[in-house]
Motif scaffolding. Structure first.
Motif, mmCIF file in Angstrom:
data_model
loop_
_atom_site.group_PDB
_atom_site.id
_atom_site.type_symbol
_atom_site.label_atom_id
_atom_site.label_comp_id
_atom_site.label_asym_id
_atom_site.label_seq_id
_atom_site.Cartn_x
_atom_site.Cartn_y
_atom_site.Cartn_z
ATOM 1 N N LYS A 154 0.862 -1.180 0.000
ATOM 2 C CA LYS A 154 0.000 0.000 0.000
ATOM 3 C C LYS A 154 0.901 1.234 0.000
ATOM 4 N N ARG A 155 0.821 2.021 -1.065
ATOM 5 C CA ARG A 155 1.712 3.169 -1.262
ATOM 6 C C ARG A 155 0.946 4.458 -0.997
ATOM 7 N N ILE A 156 1.327 5.166 0.052
ATOM 8 C CA ILE A 156 0.619 6.369 0.484
ATOM 9 C C ILE A 156 1.488 7.576 0.139
ATOM 10 N N SER A 157 0.952 8.481 -0.649
ATOM 11 C CA SER A 157 1.753 9.595 -1.172
ATOM 12 C C SER A 157 1.591 10.857 -0.333
ATOM 13 N N HIS A 158 2.294 11.931 -0.761
ATOM 14 C CA HIS A 158 2.293 13.214 -0.022
ATOM 15 C C HIS A 158 0.887 13.735 0.226
ATOM 16 N N GLY A 159 0.091 13.782 -0.827
ATOM 17 C CA GLY A 159 -1.197 14.463 -0.752
ATOM 18 C C GLY A 159 -2.300 13.601 -0.194
ATOM 19 N N SER A 160 -1.996 12.424 0.324
ATOM 20 C CA SER A 160 -3.043 11.539 0.813
ATOM 21 C C SER A 160 -3.683 12.089 2.074
ATOM 22 N N ARG A 161 -4.964 11.763 2.232
ATOM 23 C CA ARG A 161 -5.677 12.178 3.448
ATOM 24 C C ARG A 161 -5.237 11.348 4.653
ATOM 25 N N GLN A 162 -4.564 10.230 4.402
ATOM 26 C CA GLN A 162 -4.063 9.422 5.508
ATOM 27 C C GLN A 162 -2.641 9.855 5.802
ATOM 28 N N GLY A 163 -2.441 10.653 6.831
ATOM 29 C CA GLY A 163 -1.141 11.226 7.119
ATOM 30 C C GLY A 163 -0.325 10.383 8.064
ATOM 31 N N MET A 164 0.733 11.021 8.634
ATOM 32 C CA MET A 164 1.661 10.300 9.483
ATOM 33 C C MET A 164 0.997 9.725 10.720
ATOM 34 N N LYS A 165 0.056 10.459 11.291
ATOM 35 C CA LYS A 165 -0.593 9.990 12.510
ATOM 36 C C LYS A 165 -1.335 8.685 12.261
ATOM 37 N N GLU A 166 -2.096 8.627 11.174
ATOM 38 C CA GLU A 166 -2.829 7.413 10.850
ATOM 39 C C GLU A 166 -1.863 6.295 10.471
ATOM 40 N N PHE A 167 -0.793 6.660 9.797
ATOM 41 C CA PHE A 167 0.202 5.663 9.421
ATOM 42 C C PHE A 167 0.800 4.995 10.663
ATOM 43 N N LEU A 190 -0.014 -7.613 8.699
ATOM 44 C CA LEU A 190 0.937 -6.603 8.279
ATOM 45 C C LEU A 190 2.339 -7.198 8.403
ATOM 46 N N LEU A 191 3.038 -7.371 7.291
ATOM 47 C CA LEU A 191 4.366 -7.969 7.301
ATOM 48 C C LEU A 191 5.449 -6.950 7.614
ATOM 49 N N GLY A 192 5.213 -5.690 7.260
ATOM 50 C CA GLY A 192 6.227 -4.681 7.519
ATOM 51 C C GLY A 192 5.900 -3.370 6.832
ATOM 52 N N TYR A 193 6.873 -2.492 6.775
ATOM 53 C CA TYR A 193 6.629 -1.161 6.242
ATOM 54 C C TYR A 193 7.932 -0.579 5.715
ATOM 55 N N CYS A 194 7.805 0.558 5.078
ATOM 56 C CA CYS A 194 8.970 1.302 4.594
ATOM 57 C C CYS A 194 8.584 2.773 4.517
ATOM 58 N N ARG A 195 9.551 3.658 4.780
ATOM 59 C CA ARG A 195 9.335 5.092 4.613
ATOM 60 C C ARG A 195 10.442 5.639 3.728
ATOM 61 N N ARG A 196 10.040 6.427 2.761
ATOM 62 C CA ARG A 196 11.022 7.013 1.836
ATOM 63 C C ARG A 196 10.581 8.420 1.495
ATOM 64 N N LEU A 197 11.383 9.398 1.906
ATOM 65 C CA LEU A 197 11.063 10.803 1.639
ATOM 66 C C LEU A 197 9.612 11.077 2.040
ATOM 67 N N LEU A 242 4.899 3.320 2.936
ATOM 68 C CA LEU A 242 4.548 2.059 2.299
ATOM 69 C C LEU A 242 4.304 0.996 3.365
ATOM 70 N N LEU A 243 3.168 0.311 3.246
ATOM 71 C CA LEU A 243 2.815 -0.790 4.143
ATOM 72 C C LEU A 243 2.804 -2.087 3.339
ATOM 73 N N VAL A 244 3.376 -3.130 3.918
ATOM 74 C CA VAL A 244 3.497 -4.413 3.228
ATOM 75 C C VAL A 244 2.617 -5.440 3.933
#
Length: 599
Positions: free
Chosen positions: A383-396, A414-421, A425-427
């Motif tokens: 699941k790839r969540i971009s800058h303009g998404s309504r789901q921000g850092m708090k929800e992440f 949930l197997l894991g996650y990644c953050r880039r810039l 990303l949720l796996v």
């Protein structure tokens, strides 16, 4: 006469050859090194030139197996009683980095030598998220575990355990060996499983006493009289008539190497003792002599400085470009929750660069991509969540903190996650049959029968019971609906998308918050109090029940422009005494009248 004798001789020789070919394998074997062993190898396992069996080779997220090619009798075919067996082996675990473990290995007794569906990391290459703990596995394992997994009730990160069909050990103990002192009393001396030094294991099962003993010791210490583990184990329902024996190993976020130096096994009686002098040696540890390295640099650098600067200028430019492409972020809260973190590079490769062809679905919170991890070949959903998404850092963070620690068969793992810039990303586990709403409202090729729908309903009910009553905290999902119910390969329902979830300590009152969720699933009191509770989830679950049973959304816009509220529509049929008329006509096959009415 001579011709007849020759013919008789050749006929007799041929009969002996055929008889030998049809004869069963011997009930025991001994390998002091693995030259010519003809083991069944897969994953990263291979036999090195000196006869050393290497199960993993400093590769992350890898599963490896090595099984004896023929099965052995493990149960009396007439009485069904388990038979005795014994095995002894020498192993070594060499982590890539000092004191950073790469998960462990296990001696396994399995109905098949093909465990390709198993996962790496904490699953040790034996089980996966779906079959862990299932009685149909018929697997006995002696785990040598170097990571503490709370989900499997591990006692520490350096233990030996006895596993039956799953990774929650029947019995376990910290790695140690018994020492006899002068008063003939026993005490235990601790051992480090990741020291890189060879250790010996004896696993012996007495079929009459139904007792399994596991003993551990350093390489040159004679077998202790007292085992590390001794447990009553009735294997009647675990083993089948014929079973394979072998080893399984796995790595996770950290890499390492797992070795087996020698192995003996006997399906009746004691396994033959290994000849320690004949065992292959381990490769030397790759350690850096800093003093020598410094001297070499002092000599080499003045000579090659000009060439180095030219290469460095080009290399730095390429590295900066590559670093920007795969840059990641790490913050304090991530250390607190410690979910599994994937590298962006691996996810980029898994999804083929997040190409359009791999998109599973699009939503308000971003796109979801199908991927295959390059090393383990495990299917995932990213699941790839971009800058303009309504789901921000708090929800992440909420999603990481909640579902990352939840374990239930009816929850998407949930197997894991990644953050880039600016990307999050949720796996997740890949759900091959997609979301439930596709089968209710879409034009899926096949329609779900009532029995399948009712099974899904019961699964989601079980997941909510777990979230509300059975986990260490109260978890309010806040977005229960058909589109957030995903179906695995067996059409079992799993609740997913915890982006709006809230966690509360038991006994605490939830605080007032902004109203979130989907219209039609929101409990009426939320507009007044703004407090989400487990009852709010139950209301949404009720709307979900009507979705599944009636095949209509909670709120639909008719062609006349008037909104139809599903609850009111069903109540009209109830008042007329025609409740079953509200059911979905797309049910495939027969349905249980009482169950449909109850739902």
């Amino acid at each position: 006469m001579i011709c007849e004798l020759r013919a008789s001789f050749f006929l007799l020789a041929a009969m002996h050859i055929l008889a030998a070919a049809d004869s069963p394998p011997p009930p025991r074997f001994t390998f002091n090194g693995f030259h010519g062993a003809s083991l069944r190898l897969n994953g990263g396992s291979f036999v090195e030139p000196n006869g050393l069996l290497r199960l993993n080779n400093n590769t992350r997220q890898e599963v490896s197996h090595a099984f004896y090619p023929f099965p052995f009798l493990f149960r009396n075919s007439s009485s069904g009683d388990p038979l005795s067996f014994s095995t002894s082996f020498v192993f070594a675990i060499v982590p890539q980095y000092h004191d950073v473990s790469s998960h462990g290995l296990a001696f396994a007794v399995s109905p098949s030598s093909n465990l390709s569906a198993a996962l790496p990391s904490q699953h040790l290459g034996l089980f996966n998220l779906t079959n862990n703990g299932e009685a149909t596995n018929h697997i006995l394992a002696v785990e040598i575990d170097t990571i503490q997994n709370i989900e499997f009730e591990d006692i520490n990160d350096n233990h030996v355990g006895i596993d039956l069909n799953g990774l929650t050990s029947l019995a376990s103990a910290p790695a140690a060996f018994a020492v006899d002192d002068s008063t003939e009393l026993h005490n235990f001396q601790n051992l480090s499983l990741i020291s890189g030094e060879p250790l010996r294991v004896w696993a012996e099962y007495d079929g009459k006493k139904m007792q399994l003993n596991v003993t551990l010791a350093p390489l040159h210490i004679p077998k202790p009289h007292l085992p590390l583990l001794s447990s009553k184990v009735n294997l009647s329902s675990i083993v089948l008539d014929e079973m394979y024996v072998g080893f399984s190993a796995s790595t996770g976020a950290a890499a390492g190497s797992h070795y087996v130096l020698g192995w003996s096994f006997s399906s009746n009686g004691s396994a033959e003792e290994l000849k320690l002098s004949d065992l292959p040696s381990l490769p030397p540890r790759e350690e850096v002599d800093r003093g020598k390295k410094t001297k070499v640099l002092v000599i080499v650098i003045p000579i090659s400085v000009i060439l180095f600067l030219v290469i460095a200028a080009v290399g730095v430019a390429l590295l900066i470009k590559q670093a920007k492409k795969f840059a990641e972020v790490m913050e304090d809260w991530e250390i607190e929750y410690r979910p599994h973190r994937f590298s962006y590079r691996d996810l980029y490769k898994a999804t083929r660069g997040f190409c359009e062809a791999n998109i599973l679905g699009k939503g308000g919170f971003g796109d979801v991509y199908r991927g295959i991890l390059p090393k383990s070949n495990v299917e995932i959903a990213v699941k790839r969540i971009s800058h303009g998404s309504r789901q921000g850092m708090k929800e992440f963070i909420a999603e990481i903190a909640s579902i990352g620690r939840l374990r239930h068969r009816n929850l998407v793992q949930l197997l894991g996650y990644c953050r880039r810039l600016g990307e999050l990303l949720l796996v997740y586990d890949f759900m091959p049959n997609g979301s439930l709403d596709r089968y209710i409202f879409g034009r899926a090729e096949e329609s779900l029968s009532w029995s399948q729908r009712f099974k899904i309903i019961k699964g989601i009910a079980a997941s909510l019971l777990y979230l509300h009553e059975e986990w260490e905290k109260v978890v309010i999902h806040r977005d229960v609906k058909a589109s957030n119910v995903l179906l695995d390969s067996k059409f079992d329902g799993k609740l997913g998308d915890f982006g709006l979830a809230k966690l509360y300590d038991r006994g605490c009152n939830p605080q007032t918050t902004r109203v979130v969720g989907t219209l039609g699933y929101l409990a009426p009191e939320l507009s007044r109090s703004g407090k989400f509770t487990s009852s709010s989830d139950v209301f949404a679950f009720g709307a979900f029940l009507l979705e599944v049973a009636c095949g209509k959304r909670p709120v639909e816009l008719k062609t006349s422009g008037i909104e139809m509220v599903l609850v009111d529509w069903v109540l009209e049929f109830l008042m007329k005494g025609e409740l079953l008329e509200a059911r979905n006509r797309k049910f495939a096959g027969e349905f249980a009248r009482e169950e449909v009415e109850m739902v």
